[in-house]
Structure formats: structure tokens, C-alpha cells
Design a protein around this motif. Structure first.
Motif, PDB file in Angstrom:
ATOM      1  N   ASP A 197     -10.711 -32.398 -35.693  1.00 28.20           N
ATOM      2  CA  ASP A 197     -10.620 -33.595 -34.863  1.00 28.20           C
ATOM      3  C   ASP A 197     -11.939 -34.373 -34.943  1.00 28.20           C
ATOM      4  O   ASP A 197     -13.017 -33.843 -34.623  1.00 28.20           O
ATOM      5  CB  ASP A 197     -10.336 -33.182 -33.418  1.00 28.20           C
ATOM      6  CG  ASP A 197     -10.144 -34.377 -32.504  1.00 28.20           C
ATOM      7  OD1 ASP A 197      -9.134 -35.076 -32.662  1.00 28.20           O
ATOM      8  OD2 ASP A 197     -11.031 -34.617 -31.661  1.00 28.20           O
ATOM      9  N   VAL A 198     -11.864 -35.646 -35.330  1.00 29.56           N
ATOM     10  CA  VAL A 198     -13.083 -36.434 -35.563  1.00 29.56           C
ATOM     11  C   VAL A 198     -13.924 -36.588 -34.298  1.00 29.56           C
ATOM     12  O   VAL A 198     -15.145 -36.390 -34.347  1.00 29.56           O
ATOM     13  CB  VAL A 198     -12.733 -37.800 -36.179  1.00 29.56           C
ATOM     14  CG1 VAL A 198     -13.965 -38.700 -36.235  1.00 29.56           C
ATOM     15  CG2 VAL A 198     -12.171 -37.616 -37.582  1.00 29.56           C
ATOM     16  N   PRO A 199     -13.358 -36.957 -33.134  1.00 31.74           N
ATOM     17  CA  PRO A 199     -14.203 -37.075 -31.936  1.00 31.74           C
ATOM     18  C   PRO A 199     -14.944 -35.779 -31.589  1.00 31.74           C
ATOM     19  O   PRO A 199     -16.124 -35.807 -31.225  1.00 31.74           O
ATOM     20  CB  PRO A 199     -13.204 -37.465 -30.834  1.00 31.74           C
ATOM     21  CG  PRO A 199     -12.107 -38.172 -31.565  1.00 31.74           C
ATOM     22  CD  PRO A 199     -11.977 -37.425 -32.857  1.00 31.74           C
ATOM     23  N   LEU A 200     -14.253 -34.627 -31.707  1.00 29.33           N
ATOM     24  CA  LEU A 200     -14.929 -33.358 -31.423  1.00 29.33           C
ATOM     25  C   LEU A 200     -15.982 -33.046 -32.484  1.00 29.33           C
ATOM     26  O   LEU A 200     -17.038 -32.477 -32.173  1.00 29.33           O
ATOM     27  CB  LEU A 200     -13.908 -32.223 -31.345  1.00 29.33           C
ATOM     28  CG  LEU A 200     -13.024 -32.204 -30.100  1.00 29.33           C
ATOM     29  CD1 LEU A 200     -12.035 -31.048 -30.155  1.00 29.33           C
ATOM     30  CD2 LEU A 200     -13.877 -32.113 -28.835  1.00 29.33           C
ATOM     31  N   MET A 236     -18.869 -36.825 -43.645  1.00 32.40           N
ATOM     32  CA  MET A 236     -17.894 -37.489 -42.791  1.00 32.40           C
ATOM     33  C   MET A 236     -16.895 -38.298 -43.609  1.00 32.40           C
ATOM     34  O   MET A 236     -15.721 -38.402 -43.240  1.00 32.40           O
ATOM     35  CB  MET A 236     -18.614 -38.405 -41.798  1.00 32.40           C
ATOM     36  CG  MET A 236     -19.496 -37.684 -40.793  1.00 32.40           C
ATOM     37  SD  MET A 236     -18.653 -36.426 -39.803  1.00 32.40           S
ATOM     38  CE  MET A 236     -17.447 -37.399 -38.917  1.00 32.40           C
ATOM     39  N   ILE A 237     -17.352 -38.851 -44.728  1.00 30.87           N
ATOM     40  CA  ILE A 237     -16.453 -39.619 -45.597  1.00 30.87           C
ATOM     41  C   ILE A 237     -15.486 -38.697 -46.317  1.00 30.87           C
ATOM     42  O   ILE A 237     -14.271 -38.887 -46.294  1.00 30.87           O
ATOM     43  CB  ILE A 237     -17.273 -40.447 -46.608  1.00 30.87           C
ATOM     44  CG1 ILE A 237     -18.069 -41.533 -45.876  1.00 30.87           C
ATOM     45  CG2 ILE A 237     -16.362 -41.083 -47.661  1.00 30.87           C
ATOM     46  CD1 ILE A 237     -19.131 -42.194 -46.729  1.00 30.87           C
ATOM     47  N   ASP A 238     -16.021 -37.655 -46.972  1.00 26.56           N
ATOM     48  CA  ASP A 238     -15.191 -36.760 -47.777  1.00 26.56           C
ATOM     49  C   ASP A 238     -14.439 -35.730 -46.942  1.00 26.56           C
ATOM     50  O   ASP A 238     -13.308 -35.362 -47.277  1.00 26.56           O
ATOM     51  CB  ASP A 238     -16.064 -36.027 -48.806  1.00 26.56           C
ATOM     52  CG  ASP A 238     -16.690 -36.975 -49.816  1.00 26.56           C
ATOM     53  OD1 ASP A 238     -16.276 -38.154 -49.862  1.00 26.56           O
ATOM     54  OD2 ASP A 238     -17.616 -36.557 -50.540  1.00 26.56           O
ATOM     55  N   GLY A 239     -15.074 -35.252 -45.856  1.00 22.45           N
ATOM     56  CA  GLY A 239     -14.474 -34.173 -45.072  1.00 22.45           C
ATOM     57  C   GLY A 239     -13.652 -34.631 -43.894  1.00 22.45           C
ATOM     58  O   GLY A 239     -12.723 -33.934 -43.482  1.00 22.45           O
ATOM     59  N   HIS A 240     -13.955 -35.800 -43.347  1.00 22.78           N
ATOM     60  CA  HIS A 240     -13.239 -36.263 -42.159  1.00 22.78           C
ATOM     61  C   HIS A 240     -12.567 -37.622 -42.354  1.00 22.78           C
ATOM     62  O   HIS A 240     -12.026 -38.191 -41.409  1.00 22.78           O
ATOM     63  CB  HIS A 240     -14.184 -36.324 -40.951  1.00 22.78           C
ATOM     64  CG  HIS A 240     -14.538 -34.969 -40.402  1.00 22.78           C
ATOM     65  ND1 HIS A 240     -13.675 -34.204 -39.648  1.00 22.78           N
ATOM     66  CD2 HIS A 240     -15.678 -34.238 -40.512  1.00 22.78           C
ATOM     67  CE1 HIS A 240     -14.257 -33.070 -39.304  1.00 22.78           C
ATOM     68  NE2 HIS A 240     -15.477 -33.058 -39.812  1.00 22.78           N
ATOM     69  N   GLY A 241     -12.622 -38.157 -43.567  1.00 23.70           N
ATOM     70  CA  GLY A 241     -11.847 -39.338 -43.902  1.00 23.70           C
ATOM     71  C   GLY A 241     -12.375 -40.670 -43.418  1.00 23.70           C
ATOM     72  O   GLY A 241     -11.619 -41.645 -43.388  1.00 23.70           O
ATOM     73  N   LEU A 242     -13.665 -40.762 -43.057  1.00 24.29           N
ATOM     74  CA  LEU A 242     -14.213 -42.042 -42.623  1.00 24.29           C
ATOM     75  C   LEU A 242     -14.577 -42.907 -43.825  1.00 24.29           C
ATOM     76  O   LEU A 242     -14.728 -42.413 -44.943  1.00 24.29           O
ATOM     77  CB  LEU A 242     -15.459 -41.819 -41.755  1.00 24.29           C
ATOM     78  CG  LEU A 242     -15.270 -40.999 -40.466  1.00 24.29           C
ATOM     79  CD1 LEU A 242     -16.560 -41.003 -39.661  1.00 24.29           C
ATOM     80  CD2 LEU A 242     -14.117 -41.519 -39.634  1.00 24.29           C
ATOM     81  N   ASP A 243     -14.744 -44.213 -43.587  1.00 21.94           N
ATOM     82  CA  ASP A 243     -15.199 -45.088 -44.664  1.00 21.94           C
ATOM     83  C   ASP A 243     -16.722 -45.081 -44.726  1.00 21.94           C
ATOM     84  O   ASP A 243     -17.394 -44.407 -43.937  1.00 21.94           O
ATOM     85  CB  ASP A 243     -14.656 -46.508 -44.482  1.00 21.94           C
ATOM     86  CG  ASP A 243     -15.088 -47.153 -43.167  1.00 21.94           C
ATOM     87  OD1 ASP A 243     -16.017 -46.629 -42.512  1.00 21.94           O
ATOM     88  OD2 ASP A 243     -14.503 -48.187 -42.797  1.00 21.94           O
ATOM     89  N   ASN A 244     -17.297 -45.845 -45.673  1.00 20.63           N
ATOM     90  CA  ASN A 244     -18.753 -45.837 -45.857  1.00 20.63           C
ATOM     91  C   ASN A 244     -19.489 -46.236 -44.583  1.00 20.63           C
ATOM     92  O   ASN A 244     -20.473 -45.603 -44.188  1.00 20.63           O
ATOM     93  CB  ASN A 244     -19.153 -46.774 -47.000  1.00 20.63           C
ATOM     94  CG  ASN A 244     -18.877 -46.184 -48.365  1.00 20.63           C
ATOM     95  OD1 ASN A 244     -18.381 -45.066 -48.482  1.00 20.63           O
ATOM     96  ND2 ASN A 244     -19.189 -46.935 -49.410  1.00 20.63           N
TER      97      ASN A 244
END
Length: 435
Positions: free
Chosen positions: A314-317, A253-261
Motif C-alpha cells: 500500500d503506497v500511503p503506508l 518508488m517508481i519501479d516498486g510502487h508504480g509512481l511516476d518520475n
């Protein structure tokens, strides 16, 4: 042990309700300990400045320890009982977790953390077999499906570990402090809970002339049984479905979808919540439809969810996909354990063998996915999991419930023999397992 002494053991054992509740506690604490480590993986990566592949190798340390724990678990549980197995496991879990936390915070380096995770993994593997064997006995005594509920409390334990883990990531709590608190809590609480365990080695709910004779199974005999290998395939595929999320979902999720730690750890919490819901809802479904249809449906749902995570930007999906992935992966491992423990004569040895096969996913999965992730991205590296989930669905027929006749003398699986049969050819005429 004679029939009379076995009956006395059963009568003097704790009540089934107390036994069952103690197993619930151990499952919960096991999940708490594991999720405590998993929730702080982003901080560990930052402290080590490690690559994705290096983090995969680090996770292998825990898997190596787990394989060792599983290898010895069948003998420890068979000879000493699940109570002693959990007690030994609790000490190893606490020692490994505490020392790993100190190694991270003190900057002892990659090798020191790797060694600590071996001890942690050994405790995890031993605890896994011990609590599943005694849980399967409590399930038989209760007369209804409760193994998914045991694993649901494991998932609740992971939630109890992952939620504070995400908070600790956001507040930058030192890893050592976090791990010391959880390690001590786990060790003391597990040691207290096992006081209410019965002795599953000699417990038969309805002793009769046709009840299974409790003879030790020769060390490698269970590996000759086709059902052991096929149930192992189920557990392998679904363990990889579950384990790959535990190991890689925050970083994906961090590397593929751009979320933080903190966001990556929070999505892991969502996955674990879905696992918990699936296991709570799964018990009545299994009682109504049987293991095989539920396993096949679970595999299909897991594949759909994993596909959404990988291919939907899309992050929510993608998070909806995580929920489906968690629901689909929730029941495979507990159903595999129940199937392996169907025959009380071979439960300890067979659960140990099946769990060992399953833990190949934890041993080989991290470096393989890490290597693929290094070259193609972590999200695409998770495509490897697809193949194993499909294989688990195809092998699901091996988990079909056994008939009562299958556990009576003369009804054992081909390829299984007791230690007495293996060493005394004259005993073949009255063996309970060999054919």
C-alpha cells in the motif's frame, strides 16, 4: 603555535555566534547542491536510457570523488584550516555540478557525466570534513549539542534542492539550466559565508595548564584506534541508511510502487523532511539521554520504517515507512561526527578517517544495491541496508561522550601518536597522545 599566539588567535576570531551561523549556511548549501543532483536522477536515467545497474555505476563516480576528497581533507584542513577547505570544496562542487548538467543536456554520454561527478564528489567529501570539523569546534565553544542542528540545516538544504527538483522534473526544465543556477549560487554563497569562520586548529575555549596541546597527529595513527573503527561502523551503517534513500528511493518508488518520475522525487522530499525533523528534535534528546541510547533507538526506528517500505504494498503506508526511515536515519551521521571530533587534538584526522569509512557506503552501496535490484527488484535490494543499520546499533557504545580527563595530557586513546612521536623516540616521555 605558542600558547600566547593561540590566545591572540582566539581573541581575534569572529564571535562564536557568527561562526556558528556561518557553519549553518555552509551545511545548508552543501545539502542544496547534493539534492539538486539527486532530484534529477530520473531525467538523467531517461537521457542515458540506463539500466538500474548502470545508474549504480554512475553514482559510484561521485563516491570515488568523495573518497578522494575525504583522503585529502584531513591534510588540507589540518594545514590550511576549514575555511580554505570549504573554499576549495565550493569551487569543485560548482564546477562538477555545472559540467554534469551540461553533459546531460548536451548528450555527451555516460563517461563524461561520470568524470564530472568525480569533481562534484571531491568537493562534497572535502566540504563534509571541513564543515564537520569547524562545526564540532563551534559546538564545543557553545557548550551544548548543536551538531544535529547543523545536519538539520543540511537536510533543509536538501529539501530546498529536492522540492524544486521535483518541480523541474514535472516541467521538464533542462538539467543544464537547473544545475548552472544552483552551482553558481552555491559557490558564491559558500565563499561569502566562510569569512566568519574562526581557526579551529588553534582554538581552545579555556586555555589552562592541562588543556590539550595542539600537536599534529601522524598520518595513519588514528586508524590504529579501536574507537575510530567502531565510530566508523556507526557512520557506515547510518550513512548507508541515509545514502541508499538518496540514491534509490525515487527509483524504488517508481519501479516498486508504480509512481511516476515526479512522484518518486516527491517521496524523496518526504524522506528529507523527516530527516530534518529528526535532526531538529534530536539535539535536546541527545543532551538529555546521551548519544548511545538515542543511536540505538534511531537504528530500531530506521529498520521498522525500511521494512514497511519494502514489504507493505500500500503506497500511503509505504510512505509512512519512508517517514520512519528518515527519522531513524537522521541522527547517526551527526552523532558519529561529534564523537570523532570529541578530542580537539585529533579532530581533523579522526573526522577524516571516520568519514572515509562512512563513504564506503556511498562507494560500495550503489553498485551492490543496483546489482541486487537488477535481479530481485530495487525494494528487495534495499534489504542489504538492514544488516548495516543493525551493525550501527550494535556499535553505538563507541559514540559515548568523552570525559574531560580523556582530552588532557595522559588521557589519550591507545594507538594514537603525534607526528613528533612517530619521528622522535626521545619525545615519548612528554607526548600528549602516545601510550
Amino acid at each position: 603555535m605558542t600558547t600566547a599566539s593561540a590566545t591572540r588567535t582566539t581573541r581575534s576570531a569572529p564571535s562564536t555566534t557568527a561562526w556558528r551561523n556561518a557553519v549553518f549556511v555552509v551545511f545548508t548549501l552543501s545539502g542544496l547542491a547534493i539534492a539538486t543532483w539527486l532530484g534529477r536522477i530520473p531525467s538523467v536515467r531517461d537521457e542515458l536510457d540506463a539500466s538500474t545497474f548502470e545508474m549504480g555505476l554512475l553514482v559510484v563516480g561521485m563516491s570515488v570523488g568523495s573518497i578522494a576528497g575525504l583522503t585529502f581533507a584531513g591534510h588540507i584542513v589540518g594545514r590550511l584550516g576549514a575555511k580554505r577547505g570549504v573554499q576549495i570544496a565550493a569551487v569543485c562542487l560548482a564546477l562538477g555540478l555545472v559540467m554534469a548538467g551540461v553533459a546531460v543536456t548536451a548528450g555527451w554520454g555516460f563517461a563524461a557525466i561520470w568524470v564530472c561527478l568525480i569533481a562534484f564528489g571531491f568537493g562534497n567529501g572535502l566540504c563534509d570534513v571541513s564543515m564537520n570539523v569547524t562545526g564540532a569546534t563551534a559546538e564545543r565553544l557553545g557548550g551544548r549539542t548543536i551538531m544535529p542542528l547543523f545536519h538539520a540545516t543540511f537536510s533543509l538544504g536538501t529539501l530546498a534542492g529536492a522540492g524544486p527538483g521535483a518541480l523541474a522534473e514535472r516541467l521538464a526544465v533542462p538539467v543544464a539550466l537547473h544545475f548552472i543556477v544552483i552551482g553558481v549560487l552555491t559557490c558564491v554563497s559558500m565563499g561569502t559565508a566562510v569569512r566568519w569562520f574562526g581557526d579551529e586548529r588553534f582554538t581552545d575555549p579555556e586555555p589552562t595548564d592541562t588543556s590539550p596541546v595542539q600537536l599534529p597527529v601522524s598520518r595513519w595513527a588514528v586508524w590504529k584506534s579501536p574507537s575510530t573503527l567502531l565510530i566508523g561502523v556507526i557512520v557506515l551503517g547510518m550513512a548507508l541508511a541515509e545514502g541508499s534513500a538518496n540514491d534509490w528511493l525515487p527509483l524504488a518508488m517508481i519501479d516498486g510502487h508504480g509512481l511516476d518520475n515526479a512522484g518518486g522525487s516527491a517521496v524523496l522530499t518526504v524522506f528529507l523532511a523527516a530527516m530534518t525533523v529528526g535532526r531538529v528534535a534530536g539535539s535536546p534528546l541527545i543532551d538529555r539521554f546521551g548519544r548511545v541510547p538515542v543511536l540505538r533507538a534511531s537504528a530500531a526506528v530506521a529498520v521498522v520504517g525500511l521494512g514497511m517500505l519494502i514489504f507493505v504494498p500500500d503506497v500511503p503506508l509505504a510512505i509512512v515507512g519512508v517517514v520512519l526511515w528518515g527519522l531513524g536515519a537522521s541522527l547517526g551521521f551527526p552523532m558519529g561526527m561529534s564523537a570523532a571530533a570529541d578530542d580537539p587534538r585529533t579532530a581533523a584526522a579522526k573526522v577524516s578517517a571516520v568519514a572515509t569509512i562512512g563513504y564506503v557506503a556511498f562507494l560500495a552501496g550503489p553498485p551492490i544495491i543496483g546489482f541486487a535490484g537488477e535481479h530481485f527488484g530495487l525494494l528487495h535490494g534495499l534489504l542489504i541496508v538492514f544488516v548495516f543499520i543493525i551493525a550501527a546499533g550494535l556499535a553505538s557504545g563507541a559514540a559515548r561522550e568523552r570525559t574531560p580527563e580523556a582530552t588532557r595530557p595522559g588521557g589519550a586513546e591507545p594507538g594514537l601518536q603525534t607526528e613528533r612521536d612517530a619521528t622522535d623516540p626521545t619525545s615519548a616521555s612528554d607526548a600528549t597522545d602516545a601510550r
